[in-house]
Design a protein around this motif. Structure first.
Motif, PDB file in Angstrom:
ATOM      1  N   ASP A 188       2.033   9.477  18.048  1.00 32.03           N
ATOM      2  CA  ASP A 188       3.452   9.664  18.320  1.00 32.03           C
ATOM      3  C   ASP A 188       4.126   8.298  18.430  1.00 32.03           C
ATOM      4  O   ASP A 188       3.608   7.400  19.085  1.00 32.03           O
ATOM      5  CB  ASP A 188       3.648  10.419  19.635  1.00 32.03           C
ATOM      6  CG  ASP A 188       3.147  11.856  19.560  1.00 32.03           C
ATOM      7  OD1 ASP A 188       2.876  12.319  18.440  1.00 32.03           O
ATOM      8  OD2 ASP A 188       3.042  12.490  20.620  1.00 32.03           O
ATOM      9  N   ILE A 189       5.280   8.153  17.790  1.00 35.13           N
ATOM     10  CA  ILE A 189       5.954   6.846  17.770  1.00 35.13           C
ATOM     11  C   ILE A 189       7.381   6.922  18.288  1.00 35.13           C
ATOM     12  O   ILE A 189       8.169   5.995  18.067  1.00 35.13           O
ATOM     13  CB  ILE A 189       5.966   6.264  16.343  1.00 35.13           C
ATOM     14  CG1 ILE A 189       6.667   7.226  15.375  1.00 35.13           C
ATOM     15  CG2 ILE A 189       4.563   5.933  15.879  1.00 35.13           C
ATOM     16  CD1 ILE A 189       6.877   6.638  13.989  1.00 35.13           C
ATOM     17  N   GLY A 190       7.728   8.022  18.975  1.00 38.10           N
ATOM     18  CA  GLY A 190       9.101   8.136  19.428  1.00 38.10           C
ATOM     19  C   GLY A 190      10.039   8.281  18.246  1.00 38.10           C
ATOM     20  O   GLY A 190       9.751   9.009  17.308  1.00 38.10           O
ATOM     21  N   GLN A 191      11.149   7.563  18.283  1.00 37.20           N
ATOM     22  CA  GLN A 191      12.091   7.614  17.167  1.00 37.20           C
ATOM     23  C   GLN A 191      12.270   6.233  16.532  1.00 37.20           C
ATOM     24  O   GLN A 191      13.370   5.791  16.232  1.00 37.20           O
ATOM     25  CB  GLN A 191      13.431   8.191  17.621  1.00 37.20           C
ATOM     26  CG  GLN A 191      13.360   9.680  17.950  1.00 37.20           C
ATOM     27  CD  GLN A 191      12.860  10.508  16.764  1.00 37.20           C
ATOM     28  OE1 GLN A 191      13.219  10.261  15.623  1.00 37.20           O
ATOM     29  NE2 GLN A 191      12.021  11.494  17.054  1.00 37.20           N
ATOM     30  N   VAL A 192      11.160   5.551  16.356  1.00 41.64           N
ATOM     31  CA  VAL A 192      11.167   4.258  15.673  1.00 41.64           C
ATOM     32  C   VAL A 192      11.323   4.484  14.176  1.00 41.64           C
ATOM     33  O   VAL A 192      10.785   5.438  13.614  1.00 41.64           O
ATOM     34  CB  VAL A 192       9.848   3.500  15.957  1.00 41.64           C
ATOM     35  CG1 VAL A 192       9.800   2.187  15.182  1.00 41.64           C
ATOM     36  CG2 VAL A 192       9.705   3.245  17.447  1.00 41.64           C
ATOM     37  N   ILE A 228       0.819  -1.210   0.000  1.00 42.77           N
ATOM     38  CA  ILE A 228       0.000   0.000   0.000  1.00 42.77           C
ATOM     39  C   ILE A 228       0.850   1.256   0.000  1.00 42.77           C
ATOM     40  O   ILE A 228       0.584   2.204  -0.742  1.00 42.77           O
ATOM     41  CB  ILE A 228      -0.958  -0.023   1.214  1.00 42.77           C
ATOM     42  CG1 ILE A 228      -1.964  -1.173   1.069  1.00 42.77           C
ATOM     43  CG2 ILE A 228      -1.698   1.307   1.347  1.00 42.77           C
ATOM     44  CD1 ILE A 228      -2.799  -1.426   2.311  1.00 42.77           C
ATOM     45  N   LEU A 229       1.887   1.281   0.822  1.00 44.83           N
ATOM     46  CA  LEU A 229       2.738   2.467   0.896  1.00 44.83           C
ATOM     47  C   LEU A 229       3.726   2.547  -0.261  1.00 44.83           C
ATOM     48  O   LEU A 229       4.223   3.612  -0.590  1.00 44.83           O
ATOM     49  CB  LEU A 229       3.509   2.494   2.222  1.00 44.83           C
ATOM     50  CG  LEU A 229       2.658   2.609   3.483  1.00 44.83           C
ATOM     51  CD1 LEU A 229       3.563   2.656   4.714  1.00 44.83           C
ATOM     52  CD2 LEU A 229       1.762   3.838   3.436  1.00 44.83           C
ATOM     53  N   GLY A 230       4.019   1.422  -0.866  1.00 43.22           N
ATOM     54  CA  GLY A 230       4.925   1.420  -2.005  1.00 43.22           C
ATOM     55  C   GLY A 230       6.384   1.591  -1.647  1.00 43.22           C
ATOM     56  O   GLY A 230       7.205   1.897  -2.515  1.00 43.22           O
ATOM     57  N   ALA A 231       6.723   1.404  -0.362  1.00 38.38           N
ATOM     58  CA  ALA A 231       8.119   1.588   0.054  1.00 38.38           C
ATOM     59  C   ALA A 231       8.332   0.925   1.400  1.00 38.38           C
ATOM     60  O   ALA A 231       7.381   0.664   2.142  1.00 38.38           O
ATOM     61  CB  ALA A 231       8.464   3.073   0.135  1.00 38.38           C
ATOM     62  N   ASP A 232       9.593   0.662   1.715  1.00 40.66           N
ATOM     63  CA  ASP A 232       9.947   0.099   3.017  1.00 40.66           C
ATOM     64  C   ASP A 232      10.058   1.212   4.054  1.00 40.66           C
ATOM     65  O   ASP A 232      10.255   2.382   3.730  1.00 40.66           O
ATOM     66  CB  ASP A 232      11.306  -0.624   2.932  1.00 40.66           C
ATOM     67  CG  ASP A 232      11.247  -1.832   2.013  1.00 40.66           C
ATOM     68  OD1 ASP A 232      10.177  -2.462   1.959  1.00 40.66           O
ATOM     69  OD2 ASP A 232      12.266  -2.107   1.354  1.00 40.66           O
ATOM     70  N   ARG A 233       9.970   0.817   5.310  1.00 43.73           N
ATOM     71  CA  ARG A 233      10.243   1.749   6.407  1.00 43.73           C
ATOM     72  C   ARG A 233      11.747   2.047   6.420  1.00 43.73           C
ATOM     73  O   ARG A 233      12.549   1.133   6.527  1.00 43.73           O
ATOM     74  CB  ARG A 233       9.836   1.134   7.743  1.00 43.73           C
ATOM     75  CG  ARG A 233       8.364   0.769   7.844  1.00 43.73           C
ATOM     76  CD  ARG A 233       8.074   0.194   9.210  1.00 43.73           C
ATOM     77  NE  ARG A 233       6.668  -0.107   9.383  1.00 43.73           N
ATOM     78  CZ  ARG A 233       6.108  -0.375  10.559  1.00 43.73           C
ATOM     79  NH1 ARG A 233       6.870  -0.407  11.645  1.00 43.73           N
ATOM     80  NH2 ARG A 233       4.819  -0.633  10.644  1.00 43.73           N
ATOM     81  N   ARG A 234      12.092   3.346   6.345  1.00 45.89           N
ATOM     82  CA  ARG A 234      13.509   3.703   6.263  1.00 45.89           C
ATOM     83  C   ARG A 234      13.930   4.760   7.277  1.00 45.89           C
ATOM     84  O   ARG A 234      15.102   4.845   7.639  1.00 45.89           O
ATOM     85  CB  ARG A 234      13.844   4.222   4.858  1.00 45.89           C
ATOM     86  CG  ARG A 234      13.672   3.198   3.755  1.00 45.89           C
ATOM     87  CD  ARG A 234      13.929   3.837   2.390  1.00 45.89           C
ATOM     88  NE  ARG A 234      15.308   4.304   2.259  1.00 45.89           N
ATOM     89  CZ  ARG A 234      16.296   3.591   1.738  1.00 45.89           C
ATOM     90  NH1 ARG A 234      16.052   2.355   1.331  1.00 45.89           N
ATOM     91  NH2 ARG A 234      17.507   4.078   1.642  1.00 45.89           N
ATOM     92  N   TYR A 235      12.984   5.604   7.710  1.00 47.56           N
ATOM     93  CA  TYR A 235      13.371   6.777   8.487  1.00 47.56           C
ATOM     94  C   TYR A 235      12.684   6.825   9.846  1.00 47.56           C
ATOM     95  O   TYR A 235      11.515   6.450   9.990  1.00 47.56           O
ATOM     96  CB  TYR A 235      13.026   8.066   7.731  1.00 47.56           C
ATOM     97  CG  TYR A 235      13.584   8.134   6.337  1.00 47.56           C
ATOM     98  CD1 TYR A 235      14.951   8.222   6.146  1.00 47.56           C
ATOM     99  CD2 TYR A 235      12.739   8.089   5.220  1.00 47.56           C
ATOM    100  CE1 TYR A 235      15.479   8.283   4.858  1.00 47.56           C
ATOM    101  CE2 TYR A 235      13.256   8.142   3.937  1.00 47.56           C
ATOM    102  CZ  TYR A 235      14.621   8.237   3.757  1.00 47.56           C
ATOM    103  OH  TYR A 235      15.149   8.284   2.496  1.00 47.56           O
ATOM    104  N   THR A 236      13.388   7.362  10.812  1.00 47.08           N
ATOM    105  CA  THR A 236      12.767   7.758  12.071  1.00 47.08           C
ATOM    106  C   THR A 236      12.066   9.096  11.821  1.00 47.08           C
ATOM    107  O   THR A 236      12.359   9.788  10.832  1.00 47.08           O
ATOM    108  CB  THR A 236      13.814   7.938  13.175  1.00 47.08           C
ATOM    109  OG1 THR A 236      14.646   9.059  12.835  1.00 47.08           O
ATOM    110  CG2 THR A 236      14.668   6.685  13.354  1.00 47.08           C
TER     111      THR A 236
END
Length: 395
Positions: free
Chosen positions: A93-97, A59-67
């Motif tokens: 809010d997700i902190g710095q994940v 759905i997002l078309g990309a991997d998780r890469r950034y905090t």
């Protein structure tokens, strides 16, 4: 997401700063190619193969890469402003994940760019984020709860719902995305047309509209008597019927509240037709409870697709005192119907004109669509004494 008093997230070392500062702000592809953190695919293979992660990547078309901090730096905005944008869009809010993608960086960059160019104030940009987030969140919830759930029932093929979901989303995603943009452009064109037809600048924000509520009678009792599935089907049928009738007759559905809908129209005659059509349609449906409608006419403030003000409050109060299967309107609405010729200003004058026409001594009487009957005056909490009028079809 967290931030210190300066608006920037705390940093443990200079390493992350140096890495993110090298991401070209003006070049989206540079940020995507830059090796921030672990490379894609380095996570545990078992986790990567779960349906939830695969669906998110699809759905997002990309991997998780950034905090969040890295995304803010990559977009060239402060952590404080980034956090305000994300919260406005409805994200926790997700902190710095490390949970954000290049699309998140681009979204921040675009919003910030509109502010920097002077096209939007910072407050307005946050409103844009909030209104878009609230609207699309509801749409996404509906699509998952109703649309996809029904389509992913296990079939005779022996596949599980999980196995069906991924290829189904893969097929539907581009089509739904294009349709969403099409409908949004159509709605934007219609809304723009309504605004530019306003008589002056003040009327573009504070406009004179007819505002109506339609409310199911005895809904609280129904919630105790019906099963949850039956209640859901009733609410969906009610909202669908109201949405279709309001749209078909030229009104705008502002919002639905389960057992109640709020609609508006630029023209009092259009609002009157909608109110009566709703009553007539629900009365002819044996599966539906009785309905009551209240409509008021006057100045209305519009914000984020909603309407506010005394006129809206009066319409709500009229609905609460309306007898079942009737439409009550306020005095201003009755006067507006008379002004535009949809109802007689005076029933006595209308009767005299009809009698004169029958005797052949006068001109043909005007053809009125609606009739108005004054009701009892009564005090309404917060609005003083009001005189409701009973609206009906003439003849």
């Amino acid at each position: 997401m967290t931030a210190d008093d300066s608006g920037a997230a705390p940093r443990d070392t200079d390493t992350e700063d140096d890495a993110v500062s090298d991401v070209p702000v003006g070049d989206p592809s540079g940020a995507a190619d830059y090796p921030v953190g672990d490379p894609p695919g380095a996570a545990d293979e078992g986790d990567e193969n779960t349906i939830a992660i695969r669906l998110e990547q699809l759905i997002l078309g990309a991997d998780r890469r950034y905090t969040p901090f890295q995304a803010a730096r990559g977009a060239g905005v402060s952590m404080d402003l980034a956090a305000r944008f994300w919260r406005a869009m409805g994200f926790a809010d997700i902190g710095q994940v490390k949970a954000l993608t290049e699309a998140d960086v681009l979204a921040l960059r675009r919003l910030a760019g509109l502010v920097e160019a002077g096209l939007l104030s910072e407050a307005m940009a946050i409103q844009v984020a909030r209104s878009t987030g609230q609207t699309t969140a509801r749409l996404a919830d509906w699509q998952i709860d109703s649309f996809l759930e029904g389509l992913t029932e296990p079939q005779d093929s022996g596949l599980t719902r999980t196995e069906i979901t991924y290829p189904l989303v893969e097929l539907l995603l581009p089509e739904l995305e294009e349709f969403l943009v099409y409908v949004w452009r159509r709605q934007l064109a219609a809304a723009t047309g309504r605004v530019v037809r306003a008589q002056d600048d003040a009327e573009m924000v504070d406009r004179r509209l007819a505002v109506g509520f339609a409310d199911l009678v005895g809904f609280t009792r129904l919630t105790r008597r019906l099963e949850e599935e039956e209640l859901g089907e009733l609410v969906e049928a009610f909202e669908t019927t109201c949405s279709d009738l309001v749209a078909a007759h030229g009104g705008r559905l502002i919002k639905t509240l389960g057992d109640e809908v709020l609609f508006s129209a630029d023209d009092a005659g259009v609002a009157a037709e909608i109110g009566l059509r709703l009553i007539e349609t629900m009365t002819n449906d044996e599966t539906m409870p009785e309905l009551r409608v209240g409509i008021a006419f006057g100045t209305v403030t519009t914000r984020m697709g909603d309407v506010f003000g005394t006129t809206v409050n009066l319409a709500s109060r009229l609905t609460s005192i309306a007898p079942k299967d009737t439409v009550l309107v306020d005095e201003a609405f009755a006067e507006e119907l008379g002004r535009i010729g949809d109802a007689p200003v005076s029933e006595a004058d209308a009767a005299a004109a009809e009698k004169a026409a029958e005797e052949g001594t006068g001109e043909a009487p005007p053809s009125y669509r609606f009739a108005l009957q004054p009701m009892w005056q009564r005090p309404v909490r917060g609005l003083g004494v009001v005189e409701p009028w009973l609206l009906s079809r003439r003849g």
